[in-house]
Design an enzyme around this catalytic site. Structure first.
Site, mmCIF file in Angstrom:
data_model
loop_
_atom_site.group_PDB
_atom_site.id
_atom_site.type_symbol
_atom_site.label_atom_id
_atom_site.label_comp_id
_atom_site.label_asym_id
_atom_site.label_seq_id
_atom_site.Cartn_x
_atom_site.Cartn_y
_atom_site.Cartn_z
ATOM 1 N N HIS A 7 -7.386 -4.948 -2.770
ATOM 2 C CA HIS A 7 -6.702 -3.918 -3.549
ATOM 3 C C HIS A 7 -5.612 -3.234 -2.732
ATOM 4 O O HIS A 7 -4.814 -2.486 -3.280
ATOM 5 C CB HIS A 7 -7.698 -2.889 -4.099
ATOM 6 C CG HIS A 7 -8.371 -2.078 -3.031
ATOM 7 N ND1 HIS A 7 -9.478 -2.519 -2.354
ATOM 8 C CD2 HIS A 7 -8.055 -0.867 -2.508
ATOM 9 C CE1 HIS A 7 -9.830 -1.597 -1.468
ATOM 10 N NE2 HIS A 7 -8.991 -0.591 -1.535
ATOM 11 N N HIS A 36 -3.080 2.707 5.011
ATOM 12 C CA HIS A 36 -2.887 1.707 3.956
ATOM 13 C C HIS A 36 -1.897 2.258 2.939
ATOM 14 O O HIS A 36 -1.586 3.452 2.956
ATOM 15 C CB HIS A 36 -4.236 1.358 3.300
ATOM 16 C CG HIS A 36 -4.900 2.539 2.674
ATOM 17 N ND1 HIS A 36 -5.857 3.288 3.311
ATOM 18 C CD2 HIS A 36 -4.696 3.144 1.478
ATOM 19 C CE1 HIS A 36 -6.221 4.293 2.526
ATOM 20 N NE2 HIS A 36 -5.540 4.229 1.407
ATOM 21 N N HIS A 72 -0.271 2.507 -1.168
ATOM 22 C CA HIS A 72 -0.434 2.405 -2.617
ATOM 23 C C HIS A 72 0.960 2.346 -3.241
ATOM 24 O O HIS A 72 1.864 3.056 -2.808
ATOM 25 C CB HIS A 72 -1.160 3.630 -3.180
ATOM 26 C CG HIS A 72 -2.573 3.752 -2.721
ATOM 27 N ND1 HIS A 72 -3.631 3.207 -3.412
ATOM 28 C CD2 HIS A 72 -3.112 4.340 -1.628
ATOM 29 C CE1 HIS A 72 -4.759 3.470 -2.768
ATOM 30 N NE2 HIS A 72 -4.474 4.158 -1.673
ATOM 31 N N HIS A 98 -1.256 6.300 3.200
ATOM 32 C CA HIS A 98 -2.390 7.164 3.515
ATOM 33 C C HIS A 98 -2.849 6.929 4.945
ATOM 34 O O HIS A 98 -3.176 5.794 5.316
ATOM 35 C CB HIS A 98 -3.560 6.877 2.559
ATOM 36 C CG HIS A 98 -3.318 7.387 1.175
ATOM 37 N ND1 HIS A 98 -4.053 6.980 0.082
ATOM 38 C CD2 HIS A 98 -2.416 8.300 0.718
ATOM 39 C CE1 HIS A 98 -3.604 7.622 -0.999
ATOM 40 N NE2 HIS A 98 -2.611 8.411 -0.641
ATOM 41 N N THR A 105 -9.345 7.893 -3.173
ATOM 42 C CA THR A 105 -8.717 7.518 -4.448
ATOM 43 C C THR A 105 -9.158 6.141 -4.929
ATOM 44 O O THR A 105 -8.656 5.642 -5.920
ATOM 45 C CB THR A 105 -7.173 7.560 -4.357
ATOM 46 O OG1 THR A 105 -6.746 6.577 -3.396
ATOM 47 C CG2 THR A 105 -6.682 8.933 -3.941
ATOM 48 N N VAL A 106 -10.074 5.510 -4.194
ATOM 49 C CA VAL A 106 -10.694 4.254 -4.652
ATOM 50 C C VAL A 106 -12.206 4.469 -4.674
ATOM 51 O O VAL A 106 -12.721 5.342 -3.956
ATOM 52 C CB VAL A 106 -10.361 3.050 -3.734
ATOM 53 C CG1 VAL A 106 -8.886 2.708 -3.798
ATOM 54 C CG2 VAL A 106 -10.799 3.288 -2.302
#
Ligand SMILES: *[C@@H]1O[C@H](CO)[C@@H](O)[C@H](O)[C@H]1NC(C)=O
Ligand SMILES: *[C@@H]1O[C@H](CO)[C@@H](O)[C@H](O)[C@H]1NC(C)=O
Ligand SMILES: *[C@@H]1O[C@H](CO)[C@@H](O)[C@H](O)[C@H]1NC(C)=O
Length: 270
Positions: free
Chosen positions: A101, A127, A129, A146, A212-213
């Protein structure tokens, strides 16, 4: 004592990290897995249903302090008492990994720390997004980085930086050559200096939120840099191309603020 603290850190970090990539391993093997989630709104495993996919993910659905949120100056409290964000980063060996993801850079050595409220939070990984997860007055940008930190009791502090299309980002430029061949197994990328990540402003928002995951764990201290930086379209495309099919867009929709206080730090006199 120092060794014990280090051990604890390693343990906590591996716990934290092992709780995150469940979905990734599933995605990597391209199997239909009961733990899989998607970002497709309206789909069975989409963001509205994350809380129903796994009992450990319930807070994704019923949590009151979820992230991301919309950041609007009218709803925030402007303060100078929060203090300048204290960053003490250092170059350390790192590896890149495709979590399905997202694409993650994990530091293998001591990459330094930030200090919030007199507590040290150690930098572990970063990572991306795309598009951005946090919005500013409902504006969503093209990318969000992030930086994930953890303190010795396992408390998480994340710094977020948003990017719109424009000039290339030098930090990404250093890493993108590794993205093309990145797999679910770690790939060394040499020494990476987190100090090379530019903030561009001292102004930041501070609020309490969540991962957020899934599992959407709450108690995360969020710091969102107010300045929107730039990355080139090619760079954002390289990130999107590297993740697994279906995760080209990996931004969770914004969540309710639910009366939470959002602080805006601005240096100097107001
Ligand atoms: C920092 O400390 C102040 C005062 O003790 C407290 O009100 C605030 O919630 C703390 N902030 C964080 C992010 O822990
Ligand atoms: C937020 O956006 C709305 C609509 O575009 C605009 O009218 C308003 O002035 C903006 N507010 C701030 C604080 O920027
Ligand atoms: C970690 O952070 C939490 C929340 O800010 C704090 O209560 C705790 O004391 C910190 N742990 C250490 C060892 O500093």
């Amino acid at each position: 004592m120092a060794t014990q603290t280090n051990l604890l850190l390693v343990l906590l970090t591996s716990l934290l990290l092992s709780s995150l990539p469940i979905t990734t391993r599933a995605a990597a093997s391209e199997l239909e897995d009961e733990h899989e989630f998607t970002y497709e709104e309206g789909s069975e495993k989409g963001p509205e249903h994350w809380g129903e996919i796994d009992p450990h993910w319930r807070v994704c659905g019923n949590g009151e302090m979820q992230s991301p949120i919309d950041l609007l100056d009218k709803r925030v409290e402007v303060v100078s008492g929060l203090g300048k964000l204290k960053r003490d980063y250092r170059p350390a060996p790192a590896a890149v990994m495709n979590r399905g993801h997202d694409i993650m850079i994990e530091w293998k050595g001591d990459a330094g720390k930030i200090n919030i409220n007199r507590t040290d939070y150690y930098l572990k990984q970063c990572h991306w997004h795309s598009p951005s997860e946090h919005t500013f007055n409902k504006s969503r940008y093209n990318l969000e980085l992030h930086l994930v930190h953890i303190n010795s009791s396992g408390r998480i502090a994340v710094i977020g930086i948003t990017y719109k299309y424009g000039r290339h980002d030098p930090f990404l430029a250093r890493l993108i050559p590794y993205f093309g061949s990145v797999g679910s197994v770690e790939n060394d990328v040499g020494i990476i200096n987190p100090g090379d990540i530019k903030f561009g402003s001292r102004k930041y928002y501070r609020y309490m939120g969540s991962l957020t995951v899934p599992p959407c764990t709450e108690g995360v201290i969020w710091t969102m840099v107010k300045k929107v930086r730039t990355a080139s379209e090619e760079q954002v495309r390289a990130i999107r191309d590297a993740v697994h099919d279906g995760f080209e867009q990996n931004a969770r929709p914004t969540q309710q603020q639910n009366g939470r206080t959002v602080l805006l730090y601005t240096p100097g006199p107001l």
